[in-house]
Design a protein around this motif. Sequence first.
Motif, mmCIF file in Angstrom:
data_model
loop_
_atom_site.group_PDB
_atom_site.id
_atom_site.type_symbol
_atom_site.label_atom_id
_atom_site.label_comp_id
_atom_site.label_asym_id
_atom_site.label_seq_id
_atom_site.Cartn_x
_atom_site.Cartn_y
_atom_site.Cartn_z
ATOM 1 N N MET A 1 89.484 18.358 20.570
ATOM 2 C CA MET A 1 89.283 19.712 20.604
ATOM 3 C C MET A 1 90.187 20.206 19.509
ATOM 4 S SD MET A 1 89.715 20.050 24.529
ATOM 5 C CE MET A 1 89.037 21.904 24.729
ATOM 6 N N THR A 2 89.339 21.458 19.056
ATOM 7 C CA THR A 2 90.006 22.346 17.787
ATOM 8 C C THR A 2 90.554 23.587 18.328
ATOM 9 O OG1 THR A 2 88.858 21.264 16.127
ATOM 10 C CG2 THR A 2 89.819 23.286 15.588
ATOM 11 N N PHE A 3 91.862 23.901 18.208
ATOM 12 C CA PHE A 3 92.447 25.109 18.743
ATOM 13 C C PHE A 3 92.988 26.012 17.416
ATOM 14 C CE2 PHE A 3 92.890 21.984 22.004
ATOM 15 C CZ PHE A 3 92.542 22.768 23.255
ATOM 16 N N SER A 4 93.257 27.158 17.655
ATOM 17 C CA SER A 4 93.674 28.123 16.769
ATOM 18 C C SER A 4 95.010 28.563 17.293
ATOM 19 C CB SER A 4 92.669 29.281 16.306
ATOM 20 O OG SER A 4 91.628 28.798 15.838
ATOM 21 N N THR A 5 95.927 28.955 16.370
ATOM 22 C CA THR A 5 97.143 29.351 16.656
ATOM 23 C C THR A 5 97.107 31.078 16.503
ATOM 24 O OG1 THR A 5 98.220 29.306 14.505
ATOM 25 C CG2 THR A 5 98.627 27.511 16.246
ATOM 26 N N SER A 6 98.091 31.769 16.760
ATOM 27 C CA SER A 6 98.181 33.329 16.692
ATOM 28 C C SER A 6 98.317 33.742 15.066
ATOM 29 C CB SER A 6 99.213 33.886 17.256
ATOM 30 O OG SER A 6 100.437 33.473 16.845
ATOM 31 N N ASP A 7 98.494 32.515 14.243
ATOM 32 C CA ASP A 7 98.594 32.996 12.731
ATOM 33 C C ASP A 7 97.497 32.361 12.207
ATOM 34 O OD1 ASP A 7 99.395 30.568 12.970
ATOM 35 O OD2 ASP A 7 101.313 30.900 11.861
ATOM 36 N N ALA A 8 96.302 32.204 12.963
ATOM 37 C CA ALA A 8 95.287 31.583 12.410
ATOM 38 C C ALA A 8 94.984 30.302 11.989
ATOM 39 C CB ALA A 8 94.597 32.679 11.300
ATOM 40 N N GLU A 9 96.202 29.304 12.318
ATOM 41 C CA GLU A 9 96.198 27.971 11.820
ATOM 42 C C GLU A 9 95.303 27.283 12.753
ATOM 43 O OE1 GLU A 9 99.688 25.855 10.376
ATOM 44 O OE2 GLU A 9 100.617 27.950 9.960
ATOM 45 N N GLN A 10 94.480 26.389 12.413
ATOM 46 C CA GLN A 10 93.790 25.570 13.192
ATOM 47 C C GLN A 10 94.542 24.011 13.660
ATOM 48 O OE1 GLN A 10 89.730 25.508 12.481
ATOM 49 N NE2 GLN A 10 89.329 27.077 13.434
ATOM 50 N N PHE A 11 94.470 23.531 14.599
ATOM 51 C CA PHE A 11 94.971 22.120 14.852
ATOM 52 C C PHE A 11 94.062 21.286 15.773
ATOM 53 C CE2 PHE A 11 96.893 24.716 17.948
ATOM 54 C CZ PHE A 11 97.090 23.952 18.935
ATOM 55 N N ASP A 12 94.126 20.135 15.741
ATOM 56 C CA ASP A 12 93.011 19.334 16.707
ATOM 57 C C ASP A 12 94.123 18.636 17.713
ATOM 58 O OD1 ASP A 12 90.578 19.613 15.559
ATOM 59 O OD2 ASP A 12 91.311 18.020 13.862
#
Length: 162
Positions: A1-12
């Motif tokens: 799954m891919t998620f986004s942080t509040s500062d718009a970075e994405q991580f799996d």
Amino acid sequence: MTFSTSDAEQFDRYVLRERNGDTVGVLAETDDGRIPLVEQYRIPTHRWTLEIPAGHAKDASERPLEVAVRKLREEAGFEAKEFTQFSRFINTPSFSTQHTALFHATGLTAVARDVIGPETPRSAVRLFTPDEAYRMVINGTIVDAKTIIALMRLRCGMEEER
């Protein structure tokens, strides 16, 4: 799954969703105060373990108490007059949605064990006093987390929270 942080970075992130929901563990006590632990071989860790009877639902309709009743019979060879849920915890919050509900079972009657599956076709049930089980937690013989949590709770006093 891919998620986004509040500062718009994405991580799996891999998220394990357990089939048929939560697991259940049963801390059972015989009338003479002994605890049945199931000795079984665990393939992922390549070792024998001592664990309270435990498992998950066969299907989405089986409730936690029903699982507890079934697993106590299948794995330990006991039926109980009374089951009380005393804990529920998240197994591995970093990558799994799975919880474990722990039940205390009393008023035991010995019954025939059912076959528990292919992983440990020759498992054994061993009975221990609470002090013996506690010592095995402390010396590292018992390494299963749900069993450690259940035994430590017993050591601290089950009756305190009722």
